[in-house]
Scaffold this active site. Structure first.
Site, PDB file in Angstrom:
ATOM      1  N   GLN A 255      88.772  90.884  18.896  1.00 32.92           N
ATOM      2  CA  GLN A 255      87.659  89.762  18.815  1.00 32.92           C
ATOM      3  C   GLN A 255      88.598  88.658  18.607  1.00 32.92           C
ATOM      4  OE1 GLN A 255      85.704  90.678  20.877  1.00 32.92           O
ATOM      5  NE2 GLN A 255      84.888  89.626  21.058  1.00 32.92           N
ATOM      6  N   HIS A 258      91.026  87.518  21.593  1.00 32.24           N
ATOM      7  CA  HIS A 258      90.752  86.413  22.696  1.00 32.24           C
ATOM      8  C   HIS A 258      91.616  85.465  22.311  1.00 32.24           C
ATOM      9  CE1 HIS A 258      88.505  88.738  25.279  1.00 32.24           C
ATOM     10  NE2 HIS A 258      87.477  89.481  24.181  1.00 32.24           N
ATOM     11  N   GLU A 322      78.079  86.639  18.827  1.00 30.27           N
ATOM     12  CA  GLU A 322      77.796  86.713  19.958  1.00 30.27           C
ATOM     13  C   GLU A 322      77.662  88.622  20.178  1.00 30.27           C
ATOM     14  OE1 GLU A 322      80.826  86.391  23.900  1.00 30.27           O
ATOM     15  OE2 GLU A 322      81.326  86.398  21.859  1.00 30.27           O
ATOM     16  N   HIS A 323      79.069  88.761  19.457  1.00 31.19           N
ATOM     17  CA  HIS A 323      78.502  90.696  19.344  1.00 31.19           C
ATOM     18  C   HIS A 323      78.063  90.420  17.948  1.00 31.19           C
ATOM     19  CE1 HIS A 323      81.896  89.493  22.353  1.00 31.19           C
ATOM     20  NE2 HIS A 323      81.052  90.478  23.010  1.00 31.19           N
ATOM     21  N   ASP A 356      82.951  95.434  25.851  1.00 32.90           N
ATOM     22  CA  ASP A 356      83.397  95.137  27.290  1.00 32.90           C
ATOM     23  C   ASP A 356      83.889  95.560  28.785  1.00 32.90           C
ATOM     24  OD1 ASP A 356      83.837  92.352  25.135  1.00 32.90           O
ATOM     25  OD2 ASP A 356      85.266  92.560  24.133  1.00 32.90           O
ATOM     26  N   HIS A 415      44.131  64.782  44.532  1.00 33.25           N
ATOM     27  CA  HIS A 415      43.870  66.195  45.088  1.00 33.25           C
ATOM     28  C   HIS A 415      42.462  67.098  45.118  1.00 33.25           C
ATOM     29  CE1 HIS A 415      48.170  65.224  42.804  1.00 33.25           C
ATOM     30  NE2 HIS A 415      47.561  67.037  41.786  1.00 33.25           N
TER      31      HIS A 415
END
Length: 427
Positions: A255, A258, A322-323, A356, A415
């Site tokens: 990670q 990235h 996230e992960h 991934d 209404h």
């Protein structure tokens, strides 16, 4: 990486802070580019493509010839790998289809819900230091299954004005209807307003850097939906002394590579294990091709020791990764107790890399703590639910009086009249 022992809960928000800029830091730049694209269209797209990507393009759209040529520029082995991943992603997302929900709430009153595809979607695919063709699989496959009519893809060109052939091959394989050589804020602006070349879309999908993330958030001011605020990637691993230090280190680095603004965290109940992972990170980092990027990300990252599983789980749910990788003897405690995570990876033989690429789950996930309230991309992300109702004479007689009373109590006479006229016509 920073080593932290037994942080108090009052310190958690500070030590778990993401290394990202705020919306305020970036918003002025995004607004300026949005305004130019809105008023000048393709001319603004050209200007910012030249400025940010270093290439002047006369035509942004990828041609059929370029797509055909891309097929011969990637290996058969990679094509087979992409096909395997596509098959698994298709299986998992096709299984998420649901049937129409239909019920008679009372005699003469039929209500039902159907899901309809979002007709026009825009996919943003990063293509700078890492051409993320795998993200096309994660977005175009469910878009196709959902039945989206227009699937438009924007990705930045290189300095030769070309797009990575794996991106072109995968986009064509997965049913993308139009591919454009446009990246960054200007791509999101194009999706938002439409230009002479870029179609306006109803919803924007895909990850990106902090500028793309803020651009997506601001696009919602102009009536365009987004999948989620998905920014720089992040990973949290919980592991104890039963885990394999080299595996954990490799996951953290996977990670970290990235981007420099990525963040990785190890939480453990073993000081000895923490030290082993730290050593493994140093050893593996030294031979990575993207060492420089990973090193910067590691500087934003943490090794956290806590005394027990209960504290660890509370800290992890506070962070909302996230992960989230679980590699420990008390696996079920974490699997059953995690509430805030984009995607969970269980056991020592389940690397985050599997999600991934090829296990079948989607890797477009909420970051920056948004896992507390957002889901990752799934089939329903490309659909919307519509409700229908049909009421006959018996039905309107059954609920008519209740509607009249409620409308009158709210002071909405028209209404009430809409019901009263119908009831009178039946007498």
């Amino acid at each position: 990486m920073f080593k932290i022992e037994n942080p108090k809960p009052a310190q958690w928000s500070e030590i778990l802070k993401r290394p990202t800029k705020t919306v305020e830091d970036i918003e002025a730049t995004v607004n300026e580019i949005f305004h130019e694209v809105q008023t000048k269209g393709d001319a603004a797209i050209s200007k910012y493509t030249s400025l940010f990507d270093g290439v002047a393009l006369e035509d942004f759209e990828v041609s059929a010839q370029e797509i055909e040529a891309a097929k011969n520029l990637i290996s058969e082995e990679l094509k087979e790998a992409i096909q395997l991943a596509k098959e698994n992603i298709t299986k998992f997302h096709a299984a998420q289809k649901t049937e129409k929900v239909s019920i008679s709430t009372q005699e003469g009153i039929d209500c039902w819900q159907e899901k309809k595809a979002i007709q026009k979607v825009g996919l943003y695919i990063p293509g700078g230091s890492a051409p993320l063709f795998s993200t096309i699989l994660m977005l175009a496959v469910p878009a196709t299954i959902a039945g989206c009519e227009e699937i438009v893809l924007c990705t930045p060109p290189n300095r030769e004005g070309k797009v990575n052939p794996a991106i072109l091959y995968t986009a064509n394989l997965c049913g993308v209807t139009k591919i454009l050589k446009v990246g960054g804020i200007q791509a999101i602006a194009g999706f938002t307003f439409g230009t002479e070349t870029i179609p306006q879309v109803y919803k924007i999908f895909g990850p990106g850097n902090q500028f793309v993330t803020v651009a997506k958030q601001l696009s919602t001011k102009y009536g365009v939906a987004i999948d989620m605020p998905a920014g720089p990637s992040e990973l949290l691993v919980f592991a104890d002394e039963t885990a394999e230090p080299s595996f954990v280190a490799s996951d953290l680095l996977s990670q970290a590579e990235h981007g420099a603004d990525s963040q990785v965290i190890l939480v453990t109940t073993s000081k000895a294990f923490l030290t082993k992972v730290e050593t493994e990170i140093e050893n593996q980092l030294s031979v990575l091709p993207r060492k420089e990027i990973a090193t910067k990300a590691i500087e934003n990252s943490k090794l956290i020791f806590v005394e027990d599983d209960k504290t660890a789980l509370q800290l992890i749910n506070t962070y909302g990764p996230e992960h989230f990788i679980i590699s420990c003897k008390n696996e079920d405690f974490y699997v059953n107790g995690i509430h805030n995570a984009g995607s969970v990876f269980i056991g020592k033989y389940t690397p985050e890399s599997a999600g991934d690429y090829a296990s079948g789950t989607n890797h477009t996930l909420p970051t920056n703590g948004y896992a507390k309230q957002y889901s990752g991309v799934n089939l329903d992300s490309f659909m919307k639910s519509m409700t229908f109702q049909k009421i006959n004479e018996t039905g309107i007689k059954t609920i008519g009086k209740a509607i009249e009373l409620m409308a009158e109590a709210e002071g909405l006479q028209a209404h009430k009249n809409a019901v009263t006229l119908r009831l009178k016509s039946l007498n």
